[in-house]
Design a protein around this motif. Structure first.
Motif, PDB file in Angstrom:
ATOM      1  N   LEU A   1       0.836  -1.212   0.000  1.00 59.26           N
ATOM      2  CA  LEU A   1       0.000   0.000   0.000  1.00 59.26           C
ATOM      3  C   LEU A   1       0.863   1.251   0.000  1.00 59.26           C
TER       4      LEU A   1
ATOM      5  N   TRP B 299       2.312   1.806  -3.469  1.00 62.84           N
ATOM      6  CA  TRP B 299       1.305   2.300  -4.404  1.00 62.84           C
ATOM      7  C   TRP B 299       0.977   3.767  -4.163  1.00 62.84           C
ATOM      8  N   ARG B 300       0.960   4.187  -2.908  1.00 65.47           N
ATOM      9  CA  ARG B 300       0.574   5.547  -2.576  1.00 65.47           C
ATOM     10  C   ARG B 300       1.478   6.580  -3.233  1.00 65.47           C
TER      11      ARG B 300
ATOM     12  N   LEU C 166      -0.086   7.959  -6.367  1.00 67.46           N
ATOM     13  CA  LEU C 166      -1.520   8.274  -6.350  1.00 67.46           C
ATOM     14  C   LEU C 166      -1.838   9.720  -5.989  1.00 67.46           C
TER      15      LEU C 166
ATOM     16  N   SER D 159      -7.460   4.618  -6.149  1.00 73.59           N
ATOM     17  CA  SER D 159      -7.851   4.101  -4.843  1.00 73.59           C
ATOM     18  C   SER D 159      -7.129   2.789  -4.563  1.00 73.59           C
ATOM     19  N   ILE D 160      -6.829   2.566  -3.308  1.00 76.48           N
ATOM     20  CA  ILE D 160      -6.212   1.326  -2.862  1.00 76.48           C
ATOM     21  C   ILE D 160      -6.934   0.868  -1.606  1.00 76.48           C
TER      22      ILE D 160
ATOM     23  N   GLU E 212      -5.007  -4.351  -2.462  1.00 69.37           N
ATOM     24  CA  GLU E 212      -5.675  -4.280  -3.753  1.00 69.37           C
ATOM     25  C   GLU E 212      -5.689  -2.845  -4.268  1.00 69.37           C
ATOM     26  N   LYS E 213      -5.611  -2.714  -5.591  1.00 73.20           N
ATOM     27  CA  LYS E 213      -5.599  -1.409  -6.256  1.00 73.20           C
ATOM     28  C   LYS E 213      -6.715  -1.343  -7.272  1.00 73.20           C
TER      29      LYS E 213
ATOM     30  N   PHE F 250     -11.212  -3.836  -8.157  1.00 75.83           N
ATOM     31  CA  PHE F 250     -10.038  -3.910  -7.297  1.00 75.83           C
ATOM     32  C   PHE F 250      -9.260  -5.176  -7.621  1.00 75.83           C
TER      33      PHE F 250
ATOM     34  N   SER G  94      -2.572  -7.379  -5.266  1.00 76.01           N
ATOM     35  CA  SER G  94      -1.148  -7.443  -5.554  1.00 76.01           C
ATOM     36  C   SER G  94      -0.796  -8.849  -6.034  1.00 76.01           C
TER      37      SER G  94
END
Length: 321
Positions: free
Chosen positions: A133, A136-137, A140, A249-250, A259-260, A267, A270
């Protein structure tokens, strides 16, 4: 030299961490003793780890170890941790810190002032899903809103029946302390300081734990909506931490599934996502590696007493305590 681990409280959590310690590199951490007043706990220990002693008292376990894991009911946490500090040991506490918030505040102040080696077992500090997470952020943009949701078929959950005597009670138990606290810790780490704006909690007649909560918070600059209820699912439990940001969104679902959101509105997990029962041993292994580092005075990122206190303050405010 390996860190000698002692365990006080051999319920579900004590057993899980002990199993992780038994599977760990013995040159890093090595279980040496356990204490629990229950004869059933002694019988389970004899099956799981023949030869590992069930000692006669918490004091005996403290004397035998370098680091003490405290998995007893919350009302006893501070007593055991204080005894460990007095003996020069490190302490690894389960949450909440205590059944009494004022006592928890005083304990944290004293522990910080003395430089005691201590941490709290919020496993998301070592979760690969949480690391995903965080990665991924970075792409985003700024966070816009967070939703935290937890639902349970019954409370306590079926596998917690042995601890139902306190988990089912308003004084020490309930899903807000036991489950939602983990997601509030995650929120604090990811987004910043938590401020509670609105709250509501429903309780049954008598001294039973909450059946539903709702809250509105701010984490850093991000608005947060939190909800939890008993009876909202026919599964043992269901939970979700969902962050909406400028460019997507995650979410973290069911403890361990990062999940992304794809452009098609689905969603996607990963590629290395694992269900919680498979990820948990990996996470506890890494928690123990960090506990060994803490005990030796080395850098690590376990949850601090201060972080755990901040989470507990929000939890108790949500419950109206």
């Amino acid at each position: 030299m390996a860190v000698a681990l002692g365990v006080v409280g051999f319920g579900i959590m004590g057993e899980r961490l002990l199993r992780a310690a038994l599977a760990h590199d013995p040159d890093v951490i090595r279980p040496v003793a356990v204490w629990d007043p229950s004869p059933a706990a002694a019988a389970r220990l004899a099956e799981i780890a023949p030869g590992l002693p069930m000692l006669e008292s918490p004091a005996a376990v403290i004397a035998a170890c370098d680091a003490l894991y405290i998995a007893s009911p919350p009302s006893s946490h501070l007593e055991h941790a204080g005894a460990a500090f007095a003996a020069g040991r490190a302490a690894f506490l389960e949450k909440p810190l205590a059944a009494d918030l004022a006592a928890a505040r005083a304990f944290v102040e004293a522990a910080e002032a003395s430089g005691a080696r201590a941490a709290v077992n919020f496993p998301m500090a070592s979760s690969p899903a949480v690391a995903q997470l965080r990665a991924w952020r970075e792409g985003l943009g700024a966070p816009r809103a967070l939703t935290i949701r937890a639902e349970f078929a019954t409370w306590p959950r079926g596998w917690q029946h042995a601890a139902a005597g306190w988990l089912a009670k308003r004084a020490e138990g309930g899903f807000t302390r036991e489950v939602l606290s983990h997601f509030l810790f995650l929120t604090r780490r990811q987004l910043g300081k938590l401020v509670l704006l609105e709250r509501a909690a429903a309780f049954p007649a008598g001294d039973g734990a909450e059946t539903a909560v709702r809250a509105r918070l701010i984490a850093g600059d991000t608005p947060v909506l939190l909800s939890g209820q008993v009876g909202g699912t026919d599964r043992d439990e269901s939970n979700e931490w969902r962050l909406e940001a400028e460019s997507g969104s995650i979410r973290l679902r069911d403890w361990s599934l990062a999940e992304k959101l794809d452009p098609d509105g689905t969603f996607r997990p990963s590629p290395d996502a694992l269900p919680n029962e498979k990820m948990r041993p990996m996470v506890l292994r890494d928690q123990l590696t960090k506990l060994a580092a803490l005990t030796k005075g080395e850098p690590q990122d376990l949850a601090t007493l201060r972080e755990a206190l901040e989470v507990q303050e929000v939890v108790e405010a949500i419950l109206g305590a």
